[in-house]
Design a protein around this motif. Sequence first.
Motif, PDB file in Angstrom:
ATOM      1  N   TYR A 304       0.659  -0.775   0.082  1.00 39.08           N
ATOM      2  CA  TYR A 304       0.092   0.348   0.017  1.00 39.08           C
ATOM      3  C   TYR A 304       0.659   0.849  -0.012  1.00 39.08           C
ATOM      4  O   TYR A 304       0.660   2.425  -0.472  1.00 39.08           O
ATOM      5  N   THR A 306       2.702   4.294  -1.595  1.00 38.74           N
ATOM      6  CA  THR A 306       2.769   5.404  -2.100  1.00 38.74           C
ATOM      7  C   THR A 306       3.982   6.884  -1.774  1.00 38.74           C
ATOM      8  O   THR A 306       3.794   6.854  -0.360  1.00 38.74           O
ATOM      9  N   LYS A 307       3.920   7.827  -2.497  1.00 44.18           N
ATOM     10  CA  LYS A 307       5.011   8.492  -2.279  1.00 44.18           C
ATOM     11  C   LYS A 307       4.473   9.539  -1.616  1.00 44.18           C
ATOM     12  O   LYS A 307       4.759  10.166  -0.578  1.00 44.18           O
ATOM     13  N   ASP A 308       2.549   9.271  -1.374  1.00 44.31           N
ATOM     14  CA  ASP A 308       1.729  10.139  -1.188  1.00 44.31           C
ATOM     15  C   ASP A 308       1.187   9.765   0.272  1.00 44.31           C
ATOM     16  O   ASP A 308       0.138   9.737   1.567  1.00 44.31           O
ATOM     17  N   SER A 309       1.921   8.332   0.802  1.00 40.91           N
ATOM     18  CA  SER A 309       1.445   7.905   2.256  1.00 40.91           C
ATOM     19  C   SER A 309       1.799   8.154   3.607  1.00 40.91           C
ATOM     20  O   SER A 309       2.766   9.344   3.575  1.00 40.91           O
ATOM     21  N   ASN A 335      10.860   0.507  -0.355  1.00 36.49           N
ATOM     22  CA  ASN A 335      10.209   2.515  -0.783  1.00 36.49           C
ATOM     23  C   ASN A 335      11.171   3.039  -1.674  1.00 36.49           C
ATOM     24  O   ASN A 335      11.009   3.974  -1.733  1.00 36.49           O
ATOM     25  N   ILE A 338      10.068   4.605  -4.316  1.00 35.92           N
ATOM     26  CA  ILE A 338       8.968   4.902  -3.949  1.00 35.92           C
ATOM     27  C   ILE A 338       8.627   5.608  -3.199  1.00 35.92           C
ATOM     28  O   ILE A 338       8.720   7.339  -3.922  1.00 35.92           O
ATOM     29  N   ALA A 340       8.383   6.934  -0.307  1.00 41.50           N
ATOM     30  CA  ALA A 340       7.269   7.206   0.813  1.00 41.50           C
ATOM     31  C   ALA A 340       8.128   7.617   2.056  1.00 41.50           C
ATOM     32  O   ALA A 340       9.067   7.098   2.279  1.00 41.50           O
TER      33      ALA A 340
END
Length: 381
Positions: A304, A306-309, A335, A338, A340
Motif C-alpha cells: 500500500y 505510495t509517495k503520498d502515504s 521503498n 517509492i 514514501a
Amino acid sequence: MTTLMGLKINRLLMIAFTIVSVWHGFSQSDDVSNGAYKAFLLQKTWQKLDPDHNQKFTESEDKRQWRRYKQYDVNKDSILTQKEFTSNFRIPYLKTEGKRKLNVLYKTTKEDDLYLDIYYPKHIKKDEKLPVVFYTHGGGWAAGSRHGAANASFKTVHMALLKEGFCVVSVSYRLVEKNGTTAMRDCVIDSKDALRYISKHSETLGIDKNRFYAFGDSAGGQIAQMLVLSSPDSLIGDKDLAKYDYTMAAGVSWYGPTDFENTSLFNPDDRPNFKDRFSPRILKSGTKKEDALSLYREMSPVNYLTKDSPPLLLLQGDCDNTIPVKHAYYMEEKNKTINAPITIQIVKNSGHNWRKVGKPIQPTRDEIVQTTIDFFVAHLK
C-alpha cells in the motif's frame, strides 16, 4: 445442565450490559457502565478457560492463557479455581485526569460484540477538536485485548500523548480461532470500522476526523500499518459505517510484519523446512488455494506504499525470532523506488516485545518510548 445454565447466565449478563450501554450512550463517563461490563467479561473469559465446567484451570489446558492468569492463583498450588479467578479479576484501564468513555460498543458481528475505550486529555479548550491516536493490540491476531493500552510501555506512551493533547482510543477486534470464522482480514476491517465509528460521531465526541493516528505492536503493528497506508474506503466491514471517512496523519508500528507473500521473511535464521505460522491466519477454512496469494498480498502493508502515504515509523528488533528484522529491511528496500515517508529504526540486541538478547538493547526501552512519543508530536498537524 451446567452448560445450559452457564449459557443462560451469560445471556442475561449480556442483556444487562447492553441495556446499560444503550442507556448511557456517550453520556457515560469513567466507570458508569463498568460494573456490568466487568461481570459480562468475567463470565465470558472463565467460560473459555473452563470449557469442561470443573471450576478450575491449569497450565496444561492452555499455556498461553496460564501465563496471563497465573497471577490469580493466590495460594500458588498451580490450580486456578473459579473462586480465585472471580475474586481477583481486574480490567486494566488508563487512570487519567481527563474524561473517559469506557466500553463503547462500536460494532456487532456474528462472532462478537466489539468495544473501544476513549480517553481524553485533562485540558481541552472550548470547541476544540482533538487529534486521536488509535491503539491496536498485539497477540498474533488470536489473543490480547484493548486493555493492553494500560499496561507496561504502552501505558507510558498513552499517558504522555494525553498530556500532549491527543485523545487515545483503544480498539477491540475479532480474534482468529482455530477452525473459526475469523481471519486476519476481519481484524483489520474491524479496526478500520472503529475509525469510521469515531468519524461518524466526531462532532459529538469533540474529535477531529482529519487527524487520526495509529499505534500498535506485533499483530497490532501490522494493523496500525494497514490503517495508515490503506485507503479509508478500502476493506469495508459494517455497511452502515462505510460512508464515514477520515484522514490518517501518521503512525507507529512496533515489530509489526510488513509482508506475507514472501514467507521467508518470517524465517529468522533461514533454517530448512521452516513453517510460517502467521500467514495461515489470513486464510479461513475452505479458502481456495488459488485465492491464497491475493489474500496474502491484501494483508501486506508494503503493497500500500505510495509517495503520498502518511508518515510511518517502524521499530524492529534485530534479534526478533517472532517477527524478524527482515520485515523492516524488506519495507526499506521496497521503498527505495517509492520514496514514501517511512522511517526505519533497528533496535540492537532486541527480541520480540523489546526483550534483551544477550546485551542490553540499544536504544533503551525508555528511548524507544520517547522516540514514539516524539514522532507523534512532530506530526501533530
